[in-house]
Design a protein around this motif. Structure first.
Motif, PDB file in Angstrom:
ATOM      1  N   GLN A  26       4.197  28.710  17.519  1.00 40.23           N
ATOM      2  CA  GLN A  26       5.413  28.101  16.991  1.00 40.23           C
ATOM      3  C   GLN A  26       6.443  27.791  18.081  1.00 40.23           C
ATOM      4  OE1 GLN A  26       6.800  30.861  14.048  1.00 40.23           O
ATOM      5  NE2 GLN A  26       5.224  30.286  12.546  1.00 40.23           N
ATOM      6  N   ALA A  27       6.208  28.184  19.324  1.00 40.66           N
ATOM      7  CA  ALA A  27       7.167  27.913  20.397  1.00 40.66           C
ATOM      8  C   ALA A  27       7.346  26.405  20.584  1.00 40.66           C
ATOM      9  CB  ALA A  27       6.688  28.535  21.704  1.00 40.66           C
ATOM     10  N   PRO A  28       8.565  25.917  20.626  1.00 43.00           N
ATOM     11  CA  PRO A  28       8.795  24.474  20.757  1.00 43.00           C
ATOM     12  C   PRO A  28       8.312  23.972  22.114  1.00 43.00           C
ATOM     13  CG  PRO A  28      10.844  25.688  21.066  1.00 43.00           C
ATOM     14  CD  PRO A  28       9.815  26.678  20.633  1.00 43.00           C
ATOM     15  N   PRO A  29       7.824  22.752  22.138  1.00 44.41           N
ATOM     16  CA  PRO A  29       7.372  22.191  23.415  1.00 44.41           C
ATOM     17  C   PRO A  29       8.550  22.033  24.375  1.00 44.41           C
ATOM     18  CG  PRO A  29       7.488  20.485  21.717  1.00 44.41           C
ATOM     19  CD  PRO A  29       7.705  21.780  21.022  1.00 44.41           C
ATOM     20  N   LYS A  30       8.288  22.239  25.643  1.00 46.03           N
ATOM     21  CA  LYS A  30       9.335  22.119  26.647  1.00 46.03           C
ATOM     22  C   LYS A  30       9.741  20.659  26.808  1.00 46.03           C
ATOM     23  CE  LYS A  30      10.512  23.697  31.289  1.00 46.03           C
ATOM     24  NZ  LYS A  30      10.006  24.348  32.517  1.00 46.03           N
ATOM     25  N   ARG A  31      11.072  20.411  26.738  1.00 51.67           N
ATOM     26  CA  ARG A  31      11.556  19.040  26.848  1.00 51.67           C
ATOM     27  C   ARG A  31      11.449  18.533  28.283  1.00 51.67           C
ATOM     28  NH1 ARG A  31      17.428  18.858  24.525  1.00 51.67           N
ATOM     29  NH2 ARG A  31      17.584  20.771  25.778  1.00 51.67           N
ATOM     30  N   ALA A  32      11.364  17.231  28.395  1.00 48.42           N
ATOM     31  CA  ALA A  32      11.263  16.619  29.726  1.00 48.42           C
ATOM     32  C   ALA A  32      12.491  16.964  30.566  1.00 48.42           C
ATOM     33  CB  ALA A  32      11.137  15.101  29.578  1.00 48.42           C
ATOM     34  N   TRP A  33      12.292  16.986  31.885  1.00 52.21           N
ATOM     35  CA  TRP A  33      13.385  17.331  32.792  1.00 52.21           C
ATOM     36  C   TRP A  33      14.583  16.427  32.583  1.00 52.21           C
ATOM     37  CZ3 TRP A  33      15.573  14.122  36.473  1.00 52.21           C
ATOM     38  CH2 TRP A  33      16.518  14.718  37.322  1.00 52.21           C
ATOM     39  N   TRP A  34      14.345  15.157  32.423  1.00 53.23           N
ATOM     40  CA  TRP A  34      15.435  14.185  32.254  1.00 53.23           C
ATOM     41  C   TRP A  34      16.302  14.549  31.049  1.00 53.23           C
ATOM     42  CZ3 TRP A  34      17.254   9.891  34.791  1.00 53.23           C
ATOM     43  CH2 TRP A  34      18.147   9.092  34.075  1.00 53.23           C
ATOM     44  N   ILE A  35      15.628  14.852  29.932  1.00 52.68           N
ATOM     45  CA  ILE A  35      16.365  15.163  28.706  1.00 52.68           C
ATOM     46  C   ILE A  35      17.125  16.478  28.850  1.00 52.68           C
ATOM     47  CG2 ILE A  35      16.098  15.641  26.231  1.00 52.68           C
ATOM     48  CD1 ILE A  35      13.678  13.808  26.249  1.00 52.68           C
ATOM     49  N   ARG A  36      16.566  17.417  29.606  1.00 54.43           N
ATOM     50  CA  ARG A  36      17.254  18.690  29.801  1.00 54.43           C
ATOM     51  C   ARG A  36      18.438  18.546  30.752  1.00 54.43           C
ATOM     52  NH1 ARG A  36      14.234  21.891  32.682  1.00 54.43           N
ATOM     53  NH2 ARG A  36      12.365  20.583  32.876  1.00 54.43           N
ATOM     54  N   HIS A  37      18.349  17.602  31.656  1.00 53.77           N
ATOM     55  CA  HIS A  37      19.353  17.492  32.717  1.00 53.77           C
ATOM     56  C   HIS A  37      20.519  16.583  32.350  1.00 53.77           C
ATOM     57  CE1 HIS A  37      20.485  18.435  36.797  1.00 53.77           C
ATOM     58  NE2 HIS A  37      20.685  17.160  37.078  1.00 53.77           N
ATOM     59  N   TYR A  38      20.258  15.533  31.564  1.00 53.41           N
ATOM     60  CA  TYR A  38      21.303  14.581  31.206  1.00 53.41           C
ATOM     61  C   TYR A  38      21.430  14.485  29.690  1.00 53.41           C
ATOM     62  CZ  TYR A  38      20.695  13.229  36.065  1.00 53.41           C
ATOM     63  OH  TYR A  38      20.606  13.257  37.433  1.00 53.41           O
ATOM     64  N   THR A  39      22.623  14.103  29.243  1.00 55.99           N
ATOM     65  CA  THR A  39      22.841  13.976  27.804  1.00 55.99           C
ATOM     66  C   THR A  39      22.659  12.530  27.376  1.00 55.99           C
ATOM     67  OG1 THR A  39      25.207  13.488  27.863  1.00 55.99           O
ATOM     68  CG2 THR A  39      24.562  15.814  28.012  1.00 55.99           C
ATOM     69  N   PHE A  40      22.187  12.370  26.154  1.00 57.17           N
ATOM     70  CA  PHE A  40      21.928  11.033  25.629  1.00 57.17           C
ATOM     71  C   PHE A  40      23.227  10.243  25.488  1.00 57.17           C
ATOM     72  CE2 PHE A  40      21.519   8.034  22.129  1.00 57.17           C
ATOM     73  CZ  PHE A  40      20.365   7.357  22.463  1.00 57.17           C
ATOM     74  N   THR A  41      24.218  10.855  24.831  1.00 57.69           N
ATOM     75  CA  THR A  41      25.485  10.149  24.590  1.00 57.69           C
ATOM     76  C   THR A  41      26.199   9.854  25.904  1.00 57.69           C
ATOM     77  OG1 THR A  41      25.700  11.297  22.479  1.00 57.69           O
ATOM     78  CG2 THR A  41      27.680  10.242  23.353  1.00 57.69           C
ATOM     79  N   GLY A  42      26.219  10.827  26.822  1.00 57.30           N
ATOM     80  CA  GLY A  42      26.866  10.600  28.106  1.00 57.30           C
ATOM     81  C   GLY A  42      26.229   9.449  28.867  1.00 57.30           C
ATOM     82  N   THR A  43      24.898   9.403  28.883  1.00 59.48           N
ATOM     83  CA  THR A  43      24.197   8.311  29.574  1.00 59.48           C
ATOM     84  C   THR A  43      24.496   6.975  28.932  1.00 59.48           C
ATOM     85  OG1 THR A  43      22.416   9.861  30.159  1.00 59.48           O
ATOM     86  CG2 THR A  43      21.949   7.503  30.367  1.00 59.48           C
ATOM     87  N   ALA A  44      24.511   6.933  27.600  1.00 58.75           N
ATOM     88  CA  ALA A  44      24.779   5.679  26.889  1.00 58.75           C
ATOM     89  C   ALA A  44      26.190   5.164  27.185  1.00 58.75           C
ATOM     90  CB  ALA A  44      24.587   5.883  25.388  1.00 58.75           C
TER      91      ALA A  44
END
Length: 561
Positions: free
Chosen positions: A11-29
């Motif tokens: 049940q452990a969630p898959p590790k998110r990509a480095w990019w997604i962990r390092h930057y925020t979606f809203t901030g990048t947009a």
């Protein structure tokens, strides 16, 4: 492995990509949107490196605002985390980002071509445009990484504070501590160190002695024989001014009659102790050299470094065949833009003190024997040059004319005249009181004759270009559309430029950094039209329009302020 452990692994969630962990979606947009806005039309041409830096900084501001908005919403909802956007959202953002960046850089290419054609500047090369786009992204993430370091510091402080305080209290205290540290650094160590370094650097430049620029051998120049001030005390710009100007031979050849040697009196920052003492010393230098016996006395207010536009000074000497005396003083050794931030009061005091000291000497003379007295200055010099008068009526009552070029938004008289301009005249080139005593000019050959109504005397001229960000920068640009963008545009302003809240303010702020990197007649460069302006103001005896045209190509401004 137990069944429970196996279930946890499953049940452990898959590790998110480095990019997604390092930057925020809203901030990048939001950062991307700010980059695109920074590529919208402004006043002046920009190269790839400068535009990349401006766009990267704008993108970083947008990224920070996006991150803050998400945090604020989360805080108001009492949530510790925000739902992560799905991977496809990132893919869409990347696709939109690429398309948007290409579209923005194409638009940048179009309006840059417009401005460069209007100003006669070579167009950017083909590869300069994709280079600008890439540099913008590179600078964006460099600035974001710096922000990430600050974020890491805040999170570290939160972890330490959570040992003794609730999480939300820890977060608020950590942010407050970082802000307090930043303010303390900026107001204390950083500012003191920066100002100390700046002062030391420019004081060193001010005191540099140029072996190719020796002290004058004539008694008619400050720093020469019998002078009340030493050559060394004049400072770098003062020595350039005193040693400059046309020679007697050049004046004689130009006017076709024997010329008089012009007088240039100057007191530097190190010539006396304090602004008033320096002003009195400059006035005494004027008296010593015989300046009170000349046909015209010109009182020049300098920019921060003590710089005077050589075109404005030498034009007078050509027009009166040397029968002139120009007097000025230095009140700072900082560049004009720094002086405008920290030395405004000194500029005002210097302008007023020098005029009052010279005016008192002139008024001691019998009225029939008094020379004509004019004042002039460029940029911060125009700001200080207005100081003794406060209103147009006072200016024309106490002088025989004035020339102010590249005025700033702080200029008192200029602001009043522009605000109270005649109906139907644009902000970038106003008409005041039917042009009775004051005229505004962007292209002297065309503008000094407007309106057709009689032009009385004394006369005042403001030289100002529609594309000069020094004149049009104003904090009001943040949230109010200026008249110069509502009304018909100036001759060298792109028709594509529109006002965007906050963005236009930042764009014009950036333009100030490259205001002198354009040809004469645009931006903050005032050289050849000075001849037309002084001819109209003073109407020297025997002077003709043909002489004005012959003089224009001979003028230069020398190094900038």
């Amino acid at each position: 492995m137990t069944a429970t452990a196996e279930q946890d692994v499953t049940q452990a969630p898959p590790k998110r990509a480095w990019w997604i962990r390092h930057y925020t979606f809203t901030g990048t947009a939001v950062g991307l949107v700010f980059i695109w806005l920074s590529l919208t039309p402004s006043l002046l041409p920009r190269g790839p490196l400068f535009q990349g830096l401006v766009s990267g900084a704008a993108g970083a501001i947008g990224y920070s605002l996006g991150v803050f908005a998400v945090w604020l919403v989360r805080y108001m909802r009492s949530k510790d985390t925000s739902p992560a956007p799905p991977k496809r959202a990132w893919l869409v953002l990347i696709a939109v980002g690429v398309i948007g960046q290409v579209a923005a850089i194409v638009y940048f290419h179009v309006w840059q071509d417009d401005i460069r054609d209007l100003m006669g500047v070579p167009r950017l090369g083909f590869w300069d445009h994709p280079l600008t786009a890439v540099l913008a992204i590179v600078f964006l993430f460099l600035f974001v990484e710096l922000g990430q370091l600050v974020g890491m510091l805040i999170r570290y402080l939160v972890r330490q504070l959570e040992r003794i305080a609730p999480p939300r209290v820890s977060g608020v205290v950590a942010v407050a501590l970082v802000l307090a540290l930043a303010v303390a650094l900026l107001n204390g160590i950083v500012v003191r160190f920066a100002m100390s370094t700046i002062n030391n650097t420019f004081e060193t430049v001010n005191n540099e002695d140029d072996p190719d620029n020796p002290a004058p051998t004539t008694v008619l120049r400050s720093g020469g024989p019998q002078s009340l001030v030493s050559w060394e005390s004049l400072g770098h710009q003062g020595r350039n001014f005193v040693a400059g100007g046309p020679s007697v031979e050049e004046l004689t050849e130009f006017n076709g009659s024997p010329a008089t040697e012009p007088i240039r009196a100057y007191a530097g920052l190190n010539s006396a102790d304090g602004i008033r003492a320096t002003a009195r010393l400059a006035a005494e230098e004027l008296r010593r050299t015989g300046g009170l016996d000349r046909a015209v006395i010109a009182i020049a207010t300098t920019t921060g470094t003590g710089w005077i536009n050589e075109a404005e000074a030498s034009t007078l000497e050509y027009m009166y065949n040397g029968d002139t005396a120009i007097v000025s003083m230095q009140y700072s050794f900082l560049p004009s833009w720094i002086s405008f931030l920290v030395d405004q009061e000194n500029a005002l005091q210097a302008g007023q003190a020098l005029f009052e000291a010279v005016d008192a000497m002139v008024r001691e003379l019998p009225e029939a024997e008094r020379p004509r007295v004019v004042v002039f200055g460029e940029s911060l010099g125009s700001f200080g040059g207005e100081a003794p008068f406060l209103a147009l009526n006072n200016l024309i009552a106490r002088t025989d004319g004035a020339l102010f070029s590249g005025p700033t938004f702080k200029n008192t008289i200029w602001n009043t005249l522009t605000h109270d301009r005649d109906a139907g005249s644009p902000q970038w080139l106003p008409i005041y009181d039917k042009g009775e005593n004051v005229r505004f000019s962007a292209r002297a050959a065309q503008d000094l004759g407007r309106p057709d109504d009689p032009w009385g005397r004394p006369r005042v001229v403001y030289l100002q270009h529609a594309s000069d960000p020094i004149s049009w920068w104003n904090p009001d640009l943040l949230f109010a559309k200026p008249d110069w963008l509502k009304e018909p545009r100036g001759y060298d302003v792109s028709p594509r430029m529109e006002w965007i809240p906050v963005v236009t303010f930042l764009q014009v702020s950036a333009d100030m950094a490259v205001a002198v990197n354009v040809p004469d007649g645009h931006g903050h460069v005032y050289v050849r039209d000075v001849a037309n302006a002084w001819a109209a103001i003073l109407q020297p005896p025997g002077w003709t329009s043909d002489k004005t045209e012959r003089l224009r190509p001979l003028l230069r401004s020398d190094e900038s302020s």
